[in-house]
Scaffold this motif. Structure first.
Motif, PDB file in Angstrom:
ATOM      1  N   SER A   1       5.246   7.699 -18.289  1.00  0.00           N
ATOM      2  CA  SER A   1       5.470   7.282 -16.904  1.00  0.00           C
ATOM      3  C   SER A   1       5.056   8.389 -15.935  1.00  0.00           C
ATOM      4  O   SER A   1       4.385   8.141 -14.927  1.00  0.00           O
ATOM      5  CB  SER A   1       6.955   6.936 -16.715  1.00  0.00           C
ATOM      6  OG  SER A   1       7.304   6.884 -15.352  1.00  0.00           O
TER       7      SER A   1
ATOM      8  N   VAL B   1       1.218   8.898 -16.061  1.00  0.00           N
ATOM      9  CA  VAL B   1       0.481   7.838 -15.363  1.00  0.00           C
ATOM     10  C   VAL B   1       0.626   7.982 -13.839  1.00  0.00           C
ATOM     11  O   VAL B   1      -0.323   7.730 -13.092  1.00  0.00           O
ATOM     12  CB  VAL B   1       0.929   6.452 -15.867  1.00  0.00           C
ATOM     13  CG1 VAL B   1       0.399   5.328 -14.989  1.00  0.00           C
ATOM     14  CG2 VAL B   1       0.447   6.266 -17.314  1.00  0.00           C
ATOM     15  N   ALA B   2       1.800   8.419 -13.376  1.00  0.00           N
ATOM     16  CA  ALA B   2       1.957   8.664 -11.933  1.00  0.00           C
ATOM     17  C   ALA B   2       0.978   9.751 -11.482  1.00  0.00           C
ATOM     18  O   ALA B   2       0.347   9.646 -10.427  1.00  0.00           O
ATOM     19  CB  ALA B   2       3.389   9.074 -11.616  1.00  0.00           C
TER      20      ALA B   2
ATOM     21  N   THR C   1       4.494   4.362 -10.682  1.00  0.00           N
ATOM     22  CA  THR C   1       3.433   3.355 -10.738  1.00  0.00           C
ATOM     23  C   THR C   1       3.198   2.830 -12.147  1.00  0.00           C
ATOM     24  O   THR C   1       2.666   1.740 -12.322  1.00  0.00           O
ATOM     25  CB  THR C   1       2.102   3.919 -10.186  1.00  0.00           C
ATOM     26  OG1 THR C   1       1.982   5.279 -10.584  1.00  0.00           O
ATOM     27  CG2 THR C   1       2.067   3.837  -8.680  1.00  0.00           C
TER      28      THR C   1
ATOM     29  N   LEU D   1      -2.098  -0.239 -10.723  1.00  0.00           N
ATOM     30  CA  LEU D   1      -2.745   1.060 -10.497  1.00  0.00           C
ATOM     31  C   LEU D   1      -3.953   0.909  -9.585  1.00  0.00           C
ATOM     32  O   LEU D   1      -4.187   1.754  -8.711  1.00  0.00           O
ATOM     33  CB  LEU D   1      -3.142   1.693 -11.833  1.00  0.00           C
ATOM     34  CG  LEU D   1      -1.960   2.141 -12.700  1.00  0.00           C
ATOM     35  CD1 LEU D   1      -2.430   2.535 -14.097  1.00  0.00           C
ATOM     36  CD2 LEU D   1      -1.229   3.316 -12.051  1.00  0.00           C
TER      37      LEU D   1
ATOM     38  N   PRO E   1      10.731  12.331 -11.577  1.00  0.00           N
ATOM     39  CA  PRO E   1       9.633  12.800 -10.705  1.00  0.00           C
ATOM     40  C   PRO E   1      10.015  14.016  -9.875  1.00  0.00           C
ATOM     41  O   PRO E   1       9.958  13.994  -8.654  1.00  0.00           O
ATOM     42  CB  PRO E   1       9.336  11.565  -9.841  1.00  0.00           C
ATOM     43  CG  PRO E   1      10.587  10.767  -9.838  1.00  0.00           C
ATOM     44  CD  PRO E   1      11.309  11.050 -11.135  1.00  0.00           C
TER      45      PRO E   1
ATOM     46  N   ARG F   1      -2.758   6.111   1.925  1.00  0.00           N
ATOM     47  CA  ARG F   1      -2.406   5.214   0.813  1.00  0.00           C
ATOM     48  C   ARG F   1      -1.683   4.003   1.381  1.00  0.00           C
ATOM     49  O   ARG F   1      -1.074   4.092   2.447  1.00  0.00           O
ATOM     50  CB  ARG F   1      -1.532   5.966  -0.209  1.00  0.00           C
ATOM     51  CG  ARG F   1      -2.374   6.962  -1.019  1.00  0.00           C
ATOM     52  CD  ARG F   1      -1.568   7.745  -2.033  1.00  0.00           C
ATOM     53  NE  ARG F   1      -1.223   6.973  -3.231  1.00  0.00           N
ATOM     54  CZ  ARG F   1      -0.864   7.542  -4.378  1.00  0.00           C
ATOM     55  NH1 ARG F   1      -0.824   8.867  -4.500  1.00  0.00           N
ATOM     56  NH2 ARG F   1      -0.560   6.800  -5.426  1.00  0.00           N
TER      57      ARG F   1
ATOM     58  N   ALA G   1      -2.532   8.318 -11.269  1.00  0.00           N
ATOM     59  CA  ALA G   1      -2.732   7.535 -10.044  1.00  0.00           C
ATOM     60  C   ALA G   1      -2.931   8.453  -8.840  1.00  0.00           C
ATOM     61  O   ALA G   1      -3.798   8.208  -7.997  1.00  0.00           O
ATOM     62  CB  ALA G   1      -1.549   6.603  -9.818  1.00  0.00           C
ATOM     63  N   ASP G   2      -2.136   9.513  -8.764  1.00  0.00           N
ATOM     64  CA  ASP G   2      -2.280  10.457  -7.645  1.00  0.00           C
ATOM     65  C   ASP G   2      -3.657  11.097  -7.643  1.00  0.00           C
ATOM     66  O   ASP G   2      -4.287  11.237  -6.599  1.00  0.00           O
ATOM     67  CB  ASP G   2      -1.231  11.575  -7.750  1.00  0.00           C
ATOM     68  CG  ASP G   2       0.089  11.175  -7.126  1.00  0.00           C
ATOM     69  OD1 ASP G   2       0.164  10.100  -6.508  1.00  0.00           O
ATOM     70  OD2 ASP G   2       1.050  11.963  -7.252  1.00  0.00           O
TER      71      ASP G   2
END
Lengths: 440, 440
Positions: free
Chosen positions: A310, A313-314, B149, A30, A139, B325, A317-318
């Motif tokens: 999952s 957490v994505a 991620t 991360l 996603p 990124r 991070a974004d």
């Protein structure tokens, strides 16, 4: 490296605990991906004493999640409490009001208050991220919001509820009733004690409302979704589906139609050869029809602690990487008003299973009523029960027997009117079963 | 609104022209999504006079794409020239050197020079985006780089070449030879006049090298991909696959194995019930196995002007929105060195089709050689040709007949050694056919 990104996690159920563990486990990746150290600095939950197998050393505990949301110790609040009102809403509003980013998995909250929350986030200049709210670990929010900006989307549809797909899969493969499969789903933890929210389609409707807004740039309109669940599906319908080359799935469908956008949740006949028909068990799937990519399908887990974490957490991070992008892909001021199309105006193929009295002329009577409403029939299947046949080999037993019709494209209004006329003619022994057909 | 984002498009073939049109057509949505007006301000192509049906009024034409790349009129260069060297490489290097963002669909360039280009982008503080390079219109790069991620990925595999999947689909459904299907694919424009790059697996290998780096955080290693194409597949193999419950697909597979990462491209037996087996025709698909989401599959168009442009435009929007990124999900300094695992050490199930002399004891001789190498057989199918049977009903015609073996997990080294021993025993009338089995 810029300063660390501090998370406050409100709600430590299965998903919340998985998020806390995942953020720690994936710390190196991360920080490599976002350029910032990401760590959980505060948590809140109802029961402080419960053993969740989490190491909370160095993490501040808040009894009141709203206090966590306002705390100076967090940059982003991860709301995993659930529910469209109450604590979840209070936490998200408090966080946005305090100028903190929000990551949430809460579909009910988004479906009912998404526009107001997106506006509040915009005013505060913070992110509102909700990948986990639409299809668990798939996603799809990112794909719609960022991956398909070059496309005009005409339809988005999918299997958005694992409980229903599990039940329909077992009904089909094992010839069981809805009730028997529901009981097993409850025993396995796939269905709640009160399964209404899942099996009657409301969970799917919430997720669909979110996908609709992302796909079409329209205001959220959860109340505008036509909803029908799977509890009336009979084993015979699954048998007939197989014979006719279909499978039955509970789909959420949003599509551009004349005059607006249809949003509908209902059991659906899908061609057995389609990608979506292959999706069995608790797995979810979403298909997008768009002008440039044509058809795009994503298949994956729709629920479960790790899979949902999952997606959360994505999002984390974004948000940590920045910048703040509009929650629904465009500023709320540029979202189109929702424009509903009533189900009566829906046009498509129909599977209609009638239970008729086994008498001469019944099929002809049904076909005539259909023709009067300009409904063309692709096929008619009449099944005489063995018992009925044994009682009267000439076909005049008078016993109730199934008569299955597959129509070409017709409007729901005409279909309903024809069925009313057939019922008024006294041809039906039971209320008709009606399942819409969705083509690729 | 901040200042507009100016694009220079190098290469106006099918994809380039589609990008120019799409950026104009989707202008409103792109500006809503990114907060910036996005427009094409410069283009370059080989033939200025060709009619592409594009309105290039107000757009600066460059005869030399490197001049375009260095032009003060563009913020980002969209490289759609193609090829791992020459003009494409010069344009991308010039753009990065001049501090401009780069969006490219060029898999060969990325596979061979991705690490160096990512480093150059990093040093310049600009983006290197390549969604279109891995699976056309499928947003797989974004899914791997941003959507997962939180996951440790153990395997990524897929159908990455539409030409091969089209040929295998027609061979299976119509019982045709490879050569006949290739000819049709060429006539339909799905295959090049020189089809080697597609049908021998090199195109798939380039795409796989990119996915491997994204999935595992390792340096690109295109030379480390073991590559085998589909030209040796016989109609009989497709028939046997069907009887055994499989389909044959050309897969690119990258997976964590003992000692490193396997990267391999080869015809593969996949279970007929798997998501990937349902993918027919020119469609592509990618499946990811990861610890949190379990299995995630994306299915969509792998090629075509509009679908590829869709991915390019999504990249353009991301770059316009910022921030930069890392190209491969982490800074190049934090990418792990590539660590190859030789195919001899690959472990899996195998389909082996031998052509043996129809004599007593042949099957026993084959089975013995397998057992000596500790290879367990799941099934053995012996087919006697009708002609052979008519010549000698006792099974001693001496004619060549197929003998098909399905093995349990074994190493490729042991399989090859056993086949060498069988050949040395004089049992084979032809070289053996070997197709690896990939399980879900």
């Amino acid at each position: 490296m810029t300063q660390s990104f501090r998370l406050g996690v409100a709600g430590l159920g299965t998903v919340g605990a998985a998020v806390v563990r995942m953020v720690a486990r994936r710390a190196a990746t991360l920080s490599a991906a976002t350029g910032r150290e990401i760590r959980v600095t505060a948590v809140s939950s109802r029961d402080r004493d419960r053993d969740r197998g989490l190491d909370l050393a160095g993490i501040t505990w808040f009894d009141d999640p709203v206090d966590l949301a306002r705390s100076g110790e967090v940059d982003a609040v991860v709301e995993l409490i659930g529910g469209s009102e109450g604590a979840a809403k209070a936490v998200v509003e408090a966080a946005l009001g305090a100028g903190k980013h929000v990551v949430t998995a809460n579909k009910a909250l988004l479906a009912h208050h998404g526009a107001a929350l997106a506006r509040a986030a915009e005013e505060a200049g913070v992110a509102l991220a909700f990948e986990a709210s639409a299809a668990g670990g798939i996603p799809i929010v990112k794909a719609l919001r960022e991956g398909l900006t070059g496309n005009a989307i005409s339809r988005v549809y999918g299997i958005l509820n694992g409980t229903c797909n599990y039940i329909l899969t077992r009904m089909e493969l094992e010839g069981l009733t809805f009730e028997a499969c529901l009981k097993d789903a409850q025993a396995l933890g796939y269905a709640e004690a009160d399964p209404t929210f899942d099996v009657e389609g409301f969970d799917t409707a919430h997720k669909l409302a979110i996908l609709t807004s992302l796909a079409f740039g329209t205001a959220l309109d959860a109340e505008g979704v036509s909803v029908e669940g799977i509890s009336a599906i009979q084993p015979l319908d699954l048998t007939m589906a197989r014979e006719l080359g279909y499978r039955i799935k509970l789909l959420g469908v949003a599509q551009i139609a004349a005059g607006g956008i249809e949003q509908r949740v209902h059991p659906t006949m899908v061609p057995r050869s389609s990608s979506i028909a292959q999706v069995m068990g608790v797995t979810n799937a979403v298909t997008i029809d768009a002008d440039a990519v044509g058809e795009l399908t994503l298949i994956g887990p729709g629920a479960g602690g790790e899979a949902t974490a999952s997606a959360v957490v994505a999002d984390i991070a974004d948000v940590a990487a920045g910048p703040v992008r509009p929650a629904f892909g465009r500023p709320t001021g540029r979202m189109q008003p929702a424009s509903r199309v009533e189900m009566q105006r829906h046009e498509g193929g129909y599977y209609i299973r009638l239970t008729v009295h086994d008498r001469p002329g019944v099929a002809a009577g049904v076909a005539t009523r259909m023709a009067e409403r300009e409904i063309s029939l692709e096929s008619i299947l009449q099944r005489r029960s063995e018992m009925a046949a044994s009682q009267d080999p000439h076909g005049r037993s008078g016993q109730p027997v199934p008569l299955v019709l597959i129509t070409y494209a017709a409007t729901e209004g005409n279909i309903r009117a024809a069925l009313d006329a057939i019922a008024a003619d006294g041809l039906l022994a039971e209320a008709p079963q009606l399942i819409r057909i969705e083509r690729e």
